[in-house]
Design an enzyme around this catalytic site. Structure first.
Site, PDB file in Angstrom:
ATOM      1  N   GLY A 255      28.290 -33.782 -16.115  1.00  0.00           N
ATOM      2  CA  GLY A 255      28.803 -32.338 -16.226  1.00  0.00           C
ATOM      3  C   GLY A 255      27.909 -31.290 -16.337  1.00  0.00           C
ATOM      4  O   GLY A 255      26.697 -31.743 -16.820  1.00  0.00           O
TER       5      GLY A 255
ATOM      6  N   ASP B 290      33.526 -38.970 -23.431  1.00  0.00           N
ATOM      7  CA  ASP B 290      35.043 -38.583 -23.162  1.00  0.00           C
ATOM      8  C   ASP B 290      35.467 -38.873 -21.874  1.00  0.00           C
ATOM      9  O   ASP B 290      35.318 -40.082 -21.395  1.00  0.00           O
ATOM     10  CB  ASP B 290      34.876 -36.926 -23.315  1.00  0.00           C
ATOM     11  CG  ASP B 290      33.888 -36.155 -22.264  1.00  0.00           C
ATOM     12  OD1 ASP B 290      33.111 -37.016 -21.626  1.00  0.00           O
ATOM     13  OD2 ASP B 290      33.983 -35.057 -22.270  1.00  0.00           O
TER      14      ASP B 290
END
Length: 412
Positions: free
Chosen positions: A107, A190
């Site tokens: 990300g 995550d």
């Protein structure tokens, strides 16, 4: 304004928020409120390409190759739109890939860091919308009867893992480079990975090892860990697609038929094991990361008792990671042994929001600075030692989000 000045400003803002809040331990460490709307740079052209064709098979390609297909918020939103089109298009099987050298290298966390320091909505919206998309992908077969097959034909890290690791089939190639390196930037593995690492086919000790160290893996190691389900030479991926189309829409729901089609197209080729590290060190990983491990200090002590190169290199790697992240990651993996995937995503969103605070409350901004902004690779962790990360500090990252949080708890 220097980084130190920005960080100090945010700490002062947090102090004012805390002063007006309840004096309970949980309330005394609330995540920073977003104080102005996020400004996201527009990106030219489509970031995601959906191609539907014959036989109920479609292909979804991430199209940001100059950034290694790293996820931006516009890209996440476009992905969700494309996935919403699948059922109406009659898609039964989806091939997920990326242009260039990566499926997705992660990300855009540099923008998240900037959002934390400036106080905008990026940290709130980026993680929320990413997690919603990833959970919808993870449950795609269950909800829509659509089977996703991830093509790991290059770099797969961070956010790219979230898009693909929960797919029923994950195909590694000789180009695969897989990692979850979040503890190196003050985050944690995550996008549902603390749940998945707790139940890998290769065993939870391997999951804990990978989660804490962020060890990079090739195809052979991905198969050993149970992360990849198949190996296929990169040049034969077009044959995989053709074989799947030949099955026809009715047989694409048959897991055995799909698995056989992939294997047959791959031609029985096995991955190169010359650089594999999991199988040769399986016993040491079991001794150091298995058998009742409950603390990071315990793991460090077990590694120090070993006399192997593996133990020495692993100790060195762990000492470079954020001590807070190492402890939070271990706690999340252990907790999620008995959680559902939905529960794990909900908890991970809480963790992500507590991570989105400047030091001394979290190491994320400092880790991103050291690795991705200044690139000096000299993070100054706070606390700097595992033994100084208290149980109370770790528990704080798992606390529910308060009513002042802009989006509240993750709703799936």
């Amino acid at each position: 304004m220097t980084y130190a000045d920005m960080a100090l400003r945010r700490v002062r803002m947090l102090a004012m928020q805390v002063a007006g809040a309840s004096k309970t331990p949980q309330a005394a460490a609330k995540p920073p409120m977003a104080i102005r709307a996020m400004s996201t740079q527009s990106e030219a052209g489509s970031l995601v390409r959906l191609e539907t064709g014959s036989g109920g098979v479609a292909k979804l390609t991430l199209c940001r190759p100059k950034k290694l297909n790293s996820l931006s918020l516009p890209m996440i939103r476009e992905l969700r739109s494309r996935y919403a089109e699948l059922r109406q298009a009659g898609v039964r099987c989806l091939l997920l890939g990326g242009e260039g050298r990566a499926l997705c290298a992660g990300g855009d966390v540099a923008e998240v860091r900037e959002g934390v320091l400036e106080g905008n909505r990026t940290p709130v919206d980026f993680f929320y919308e990413e997690y919603v998309v990833d959970y919808e992908i993870a449950t795609l077969r269950e909800r829509e009867g659509i089977l996703q097959i991830a093509l790991w034909d290059g770099i797969v890290m961070g956010g790219g893992v979230g898009l693909s690791a929960h797919s029923p089939f994950r195909i590694a190639t000789e180009k695969t480079l897989f990692a979850m390196p979040e503890t190196l930037i003050g985050l944690f593995p995550d996008v549902g990975m603390t749940w998945k690492l707790s139940r890998l086919g290769g065993g939870m000790p391997i999951g804990i090892f990978l989660g804490l160290t962020g060890q990079r893996l090739g195809a052979a190691d991905c198969l050993t860990a149970g992360l990849a389900t198949h190996f296929c030479p990169s040049e034969r991926l077009p044959q995989v697609e053709a074989s799947l189309r030949s099955l026809g829409p009715d047989r694409l729901g048959d897991m055995e038929a799909v698995s056989s089609a992939i294997s047959e197209a791959a031609g029985g080729v096995l991955p190169d094991t010359a650089k594999a590290m999991l199988a040769p060190n399986a016993a040491a990983i079991e001794r150091c990361f298995g058998a009742g491990v409950e603390s990071a200090e315990d793991i460090m002590g077990r590694l120090e008792a070993e006399s192997s190169d593996f133990a020495r290199h692993t100790l060195e790697a762990l000492r470079q990671r954020s001590p807070t992240s190492v402890k939070v990651t271990l706690e999340a993996i252990l907790r999620h042994r008995s959680a559902t995937l939905k529960e794990a995503f909900t908890t991970e969103y809480r963790l992500s929001q507590w991570c989105c605070r400047p030091q001394p409350l979290s190491d994320l901004c400092e880790g991103i600075r050291a690795v991705l902004v200044d690139k000096d690779n000299q993070p100054q962790w706070d606390p700097a030692r595992l033994e100084d990360v208290t149980r109370e500090r770790v528990e704080g990252f798992f606390a529910p989000l308060g009513p002042e949080h802009p989006r509240g708890e993750l709703m799936l």
